[in-house]
Design an enzyme around this catalytic site. Sequence first.
Site, short mmCIF file in Angstrom:
data_model
loop_
_atom_site.label_atom_id
_atom_site.label_comp_id
_atom_site.label_asym_id
_atom_site.label_seq_id
_atom_site.Cartn_x
_atom_site.Cartn_y
_atom_site.Cartn_z
N GLU A 1 0.83 -1.22 0.00
CA GLU A 1 0.00 0.00 0.00
C GLU A 1 0.85 1.26 0.00
OE1 GLU A 1 -3.35 0.02 2.69
OE2 GLU A 1 -3.51 2.20 2.58
N LYS B 1 -7.66 0.13 11.19
CA LYS B 1 -7.09 -0.44 9.95
C LYS B 1 -5.83 0.34 9.58
CE LYS B 1 -6.57 -0.96 5.32
NZ LYS B 1 -5.70 -0.17 4.42
N ASP C 1 3.53 -13.55 12.28
CA ASP C 1 2.19 -13.94 11.85
C ASP C 1 1.26 -12.72 11.89
OD1 ASP C 1 -0.40 -14.95 11.71
OD2 ASP C 1 0.03 -16.72 12.92
N HIS D 1 -2.24 10.08 -1.43
CA HIS D 1 -2.51 8.78 -2.03
C HIS D 1 -2.43 8.87 -3.54
CE1 HIS D 1 -3.61 5.59 0.62
NE2 HIS D 1 -4.41 6.34 1.35
C1 MEV Z 1 -6.04 3.73 4.64
O1 MEV Z 1 -5.39 2.51 4.31
C2 MEV Z 1 -5.97 4.01 6.11
C3 MEV Z 1 -6.82 5.19 6.59
O2 MEV Z 1 -8.16 5.03 6.14
C4 MEV Z 1 -6.74 5.19 8.10
C5 MEV Z 1 -7.71 6.14 8.76
O3 MEV Z 1 -8.76 6.47 8.18
O4 MEV Z 1 -7.42 6.51 9.92
C6 MEV Z 1 -6.32 6.50 6.02
#
Ligand code: MEV
Length: 424
Positions: free
Chosen positions: A86, A264, A280, A378
């Site tokens: 990513e 995430k 892991d 991004h």
């Molecule tokens: C993207 O991979 C992760 C984010 O969505 C985390 C967040 O929203 O805090 C940018």
Amino acid sequence: MTDSTKTSRISGFHKLSISDRLARVTEFAGLDSDVVAQLSNLGNLDGELADRLIENVIGTMSIPVGIATNMKIDGQDVLIPMATEESSVVAAVCNAGRQCYDDGGFITSMSGTLMIAQIQLVDVTNPASSRISILERKDEIKDICDACDPILVSLGGGLRDVEVRLLETAEGTMVITHLIVDTRDAMGANAVNSMAEKLAPHIEAWTGGRVYLRILSNLADKRLARARATWSCEAIGGPDVRDGIISAYEFAAADPYRAATHNKGIMNGISAVVLATGNDTRAVEAGAHAFAAQKGWYTSLTDWEVTAEGDLSGSIELPMAVGLIGGATKLHPTARACLKILGVSTADQLARMIAAVGLAQNFSALKALATTGVQKGHMSLHSQNIAMMAGAVGDEIDQISKILVEKGQVRLDVAQEELKKLRG
Ligand code: MEV
């Protein structure tokens, strides 16, 4: 459409060589020679090793390893290898590290290296007294468990405690024994699973019940890694940015829909280091998310506050079952190289560094979200991927990517059109 001549019932597939398996798959899926050539290139992982790590191997898959710079952890400068597909993940950690470097970087700690194995006992007529009769045999349990792994014991590990819970279920009361084991520098799954399997018949004999499951818990809440850091209000761009980060955190703390995305992002950083070191990723992820729900609702893995001086203080605490010995950590040459770069000599050190990376990742995500949004960052990296997908090579990639960002249209069709124009 289904093709009735194709069958997935391939007897003895596991006994074939990697190239013979690939030939069978090529025939099944009608792969072109360029696809076969791609799969035949095993990169930096020896075929024999790959074939021993998992079953039915036909190839390997390379993931970029990037280095997070600017990280100061417990007063030491460290370079952190991160394996991720990513974009923006490595840059996020570099940026967060840079912005708190002069304020001391990250301070970390660990609750211990204790793993939990569970033994599920059912069909118990007297669960309460069975619980007590297991607990009163702690010394005997320790002898049985420690005998499973004399090396671990010689390294200072072994069984530390026994807990027994009565669990009300749709099938009646289950008696759940927890073996609390210090697994030192091992992640410890094998050690604790062996102990649980060895002890199970004894528990049956002591209670008259029947044991089913004997397996570790990934909710490793006796192996918590912690990190904290302070970002000066000035270094992050002033009180508006600080307050935006706090507000983003409060949103995640209160709302599971937001907390899932917030966490995430944290795991973007954490899993990248876990993977780079051959650990892991699923075990760490499962532990993190279960821990995030420990309050009875799913919430943020981090906390953000304003200090008395008006600066931004962040902290993180989560289970971190990672090791330095066993499995891919020891066998995969890239994992070994990454551990060498990190310079860690204990699993505890590694776990603490990973927690710091999770906090760094969260800082950058919240800062971006509370200010410019994540798409700008991004998109500039994503535009390069789109340019490559359109067929751009060499210098063309940067040129097309620049055009896409300037146009605010990071799309494959636009990239293809611009590439055509560029090539005249
Ligand atoms: C993207 O991979 C992760 C984010 O969505 C985390 C967040 O929203 O805090 C940018």
